[in-house]
Scaffold this active site. Structure first.
Site, PDB file in Angstrom:
ATOM      1  CG  ASN A 124     -14.232  10.816  16.078  1.00 28.77           C
ATOM      2  OD1 ASN A 124     -12.841  10.495  15.205  1.00 28.77           O
ATOM      3  ND2 ASN A 124     -14.633  10.949  17.295  1.00 28.77           N
TER       4      ASN A 124
ATOM      5  CB  CYS B 209     -10.472  14.111  18.233  1.00 28.97           C
ATOM      6  SG  CYS B 209     -10.817  15.191  19.918  1.00 28.97           S
TER       7      CYS B 209
ATOM      8  CD  GLU C 297     -11.681   9.392  18.417  1.00 23.36           C
ATOM      9  OE1 GLU C 297     -12.606   9.328  18.758  1.00 23.36           O
ATOM     10  OE2 GLU C 297     -11.089  10.277  18.092  1.00 23.36           O
TER      11      GLU C 297
END
Length: 744
Positions: A282, A284, A286
């Site tokens: 995704n 960011c 994580e």
């Protein structure tokens, strides 16, 4: 949607002013004019009811819908747990899309590429963020069999995705966010690494390079490695691994982009390898996901689970919250309306959830444990080990009630004779920038960025806000004073305030007080007991050199992290002169000479009338060689305060233009500055006099051009919505004042 019926005995959420502002601005349902159509109480009850209603699907459920709705509501308004933003925004509404992150495949044909663009637009419209791997695309200049022409390569197509994202606002409230990933063995890898060198390029993308074990071994051995054309699997050349790694480090030192992920490590933890390899994450980083997968996330507030006993943490309450949260997130999967049928099928076949934490720094403060200490690392491992164990236990209970996730039989759990589990994954450490503002706690597993800071609340007025645990500590030590709090607000840190007791200075450390290696160690401590990955920024001082980042990257590889994001303070806000290796130059005070051009005797231009909340603004722009040269802003009658401010804006904009500052940079500074009297008109919403000046300049000179969304100030990026300083943490810029985030 019909109005939510509130039970008479339902408690009212207790919110501070900051949380009220963020809820009103970003979460409450809005009417046609943008006015809130529900209260904070109605929002949380709407969400609780919509998620609890899914219990009727399961005859063996141990809960009634009514009881569970109350439990979910109480857990959210106590802020012990909050789901991701799309769930708060959309649960119980017609939109109904509740997942935060998606991965869409990008195939090596025009049909597949533009299908991915279309699918991403639908996801952004529904409030989600998207991740893409561009590793399947043939490299630039490769032959295209159907036409006999040549391919333009992954970076060229990324620009199309970026432009499409610019035109679609997520759920009508925010721009979409993307992750772009390319394998390190793709022939276009060097172009990809450098694709964000120019400020504003690919401004809707975070980018990461997918590093393989073979590449890392080649770096260690100082050997070349092969570049593989994805469409033919042929070797197209070689590069020296250490040279590529050095370029990665250099670009991260310069701007923070690109990040890195360890692709083979991510796939070793892929619970459903029979369905294919994980290619992307995704926005960011994580949440690694298979193509067409989505994941819904939620976070437990550890700050509220501290105790004054020798245990330090209320483990019984943490166990209860984990079990309720897992049930909540599993119900979200059923309640969500996904934008594509293929996503619906994948999500409900694997049922991935991502339970994480926020408020960890606040927990450490309450327990008098320094973030950068072995004791801090031990607590991180103990807390996350507990959450991982209990989330798996909760998932097993749900599997008994509801059945395991449909792809369980082919999963690594079945092969290891574990489970059965309801969910293919249960834990993720996700960004909580906006959620932590609602909960009034520190973000995710990050240290505090500042112990105290000044928030601009009205024209010229500042409100100093401080971390409550720090304020209580200095009061107990009898060294609290308004002067101290102002000094802390100015510096953010107390590391150099020697009259504060040393034990307080040791515990109340902030992000920039902490050596980078401790940031990385803390990330690795949480990663050890997390299914997916950890959203965390390794902060470095501006004085850091490239060797520092090399060591951080290598340590991340050795400690078992799945990726890493570094951010050197001030790297995007004007650099000290540096040598090629990232060390300071001999003359750090030397600056390029700037000359203000003299005004010609005669200038020609135009005057535009713009309606503002303070009256009609008359903006005169004079040009030299077809470019804006000077600006005169007149509003209202002579002598009024607003007239003086308008004149000052005009003079400063003129000085910038005559000094050679690009008009796009001027617009980027002024656009979005808020005021007390915004007005709607055909031009859209104009927030203030500077916003109106930016509108005139943008529409006269920048038609068709994309502005960078960093809105760089002279010292740090500022929020485009409220003009407060942005903070870089959890892999993204976030505004602590209004909850704006570039990453959705």
């Amino acid at each position: 949607m019909p109005a939510v019926t509130i039970p008479a005995d339902l408690p009212v959420p207790q919110l501070n002013q900051n949380a009220k502002l963020v809820l009103s601005k970003r979460y409450l349902r809005k009417g046609p004019e943008g006015e809130p159509m529900e209260t904070e109480q109605e929002l949380f009850w709407r969400v609780a009811q919509a998620i609890a209603a899914q219990e009727v699907n399961y005859a063996k459920s141990s809960c009634t819908v009514e009881e569970l709705a109350r439990t979910f509501y109480d857990m959210m308004i106590s802020f012990k747990f909050l789901p991701n933003s799309p769930t708060l925004m959309n649960a119980g509404t017609d939109l109904g899309q509740l997942a935060a992150c998606f991965v869409i495949p990008v195939g090596d044909s025009m049909d597949e590429i533009f299908d991915a663009v279309k699918h991403a637009a639908l996801i952004h419209k529904s409030g989600g963020g998207t991740g893409f791997s561009f590793s399947r695309l043939r490299p630039a200049s490769a032959r295209v069999g159907s036409t006999g022409g040549v391919a333009s390569g992954p970076v060229s197509f990324m620009r199309i995705f970026n432009t499409a994202t610019e035109q679609v606002k997520q759920g009508g409230t925010r721009r979409g966010a993307n992750m772009g990933i390319l394998r390190v063995d793709h022939p276009d890898i060097l172009e990809f690494i450098r694709c964000k060198e120019r400020e504003g390029d690919l401004n809707n993308f975070n980018i990461s390079v997918a590093l393989t074990e073979a590449f890392m071994q080649a770096v260690e051995a100082d050997e070349p490695y092969d570049l593989i054309a994805p469409h033919t699997r042929e070797v197209k050349g070689q590069l020296k691994a250490r040279e590529v790694f050095s370029i990665l480090v250099q670009k991260a030192w310069e701007s923070g982009d690109p990040g890195i992920i360890f692709l083979d490590r991510i796939n070793r933890d892929n619970p459903t390898p029979a369905l294919g390899e994980i290619e992307s994450t995704n926005p960011c980083g994580e949440q690694p996901l298979l193509p067409y997968e989505a994941c819904n996330l939620g976070s437990i507030n550890l700050a509220l689970l501290a105790t004054d006993t020798h245990e330090g943490v209320d483990w019984d309450e943490l166990r209860r919250v984990v079990h309720v949260a897992v049930r909540f997130l599993d119900n979200v999967i059923d309640a969500s309306v996904y934008p594509l049928d293929r996503i619906t099928d994948m999500v409900r076949s694997n049922r991935k959830i991502g339970l994480g934490v926020m408020g960890f720094a606040d927990l450490l403060y309450q327990l008098d444990i320094p973030y950068d200490s072995q004791e801090g690392l031990r607590l991180a491992e103990k807390v996350m080990d507990f959450i991982q164990t209990e989330s798996k236990a909760a998932s097993k209970i749900l599997a008994d009630e509801r059945g395991p996730f449909p792809n369980f039989e082919g999963s690594t759990f079945a092969k290891r004779k574990q489970g059965p589990f309801r969910n293919a994954t249960t834990t993720t450490i996700a960004p909580t920038g906006t959620l932590s503002i609602l909960a009034g706690c520190s973000s995710g597993v990050e240290p505090l960025f500042a112990l105290s800071f000044a928030r601009h609340v009205m024209d010229g007025e500042k409100l100093v806000e401080s971390n409550p645990y720090f304020e209580a500590a200095v009061k107990a030590a009898q060294c609290h004073s308004p002067k101290l709090m102002e000094e802390v607000a100015a510096k953010g840190s107390i590391a150099h305030i020697t009259y504060i007791p040393e034990d307080i200075r040791r515990v109340y450390v902030t992000a920039m007080d902490i050596e980078p290696v401790w940031h990385l160690k803390m990330q690795a401590a949480f990663q050890k007991y997390t299914d997916n990955a950890v959203s965390k920024t390794v902060n470095l001082p501006n004085s850091a050199v490239q060797d520092d980042i090399w060591r951080i990257y290598w340590m991340a590889y050795e400690l078992g992290c799945k990726g890493v994001t570094v951010y050197r303070d001030g790297c995007k806000a004007g650099q000290v002169l540096c040598t090629g290796d990232g060390t300071k130059a001999d003359k750090p005070d030397e600056r390029a000479e700037t000359k203000v051009r003299h005004r010609p005797d005669v200038c020609y231009g135009f005057t535009q009338k713009v309606k503002t909340g303070y009256g009609d603004l008359y903006l005169t722009v004079n040009e030299v060689d077809g470019k804006p040269f000077e600006v005169f802003a007149t509003i209202g009658k002579s002598g009024r305060s607003i007239t003086a401010k308008a004149e000052a804006i005009g003079r400063l904009v003129s000085l910038a233009l005559r000094s050679g500052v690009d008009v796009a940079d001027v617009v980027g500074q002024l656009k979005g500055i808020g005021g007390e009297n915004p007005v709607f008109q055909k031009k859209g919403l104009l927030l203030s006099v500077p916003d109106a000046v930016s509108w005139v300049l943008e529409h006269r000179y920048l038609q068709g051009k994309v502005l960078a969304e960093d809105f760089q100030s002279l010292n740090a990026p500022t929020c485009p919505e409220c003009a407060q300083e942005l903070v870089f943490e959890e892999g993204c810029y976030v505004c602590k004042a209004c909850g704006f985030t570039k990453c959705g």
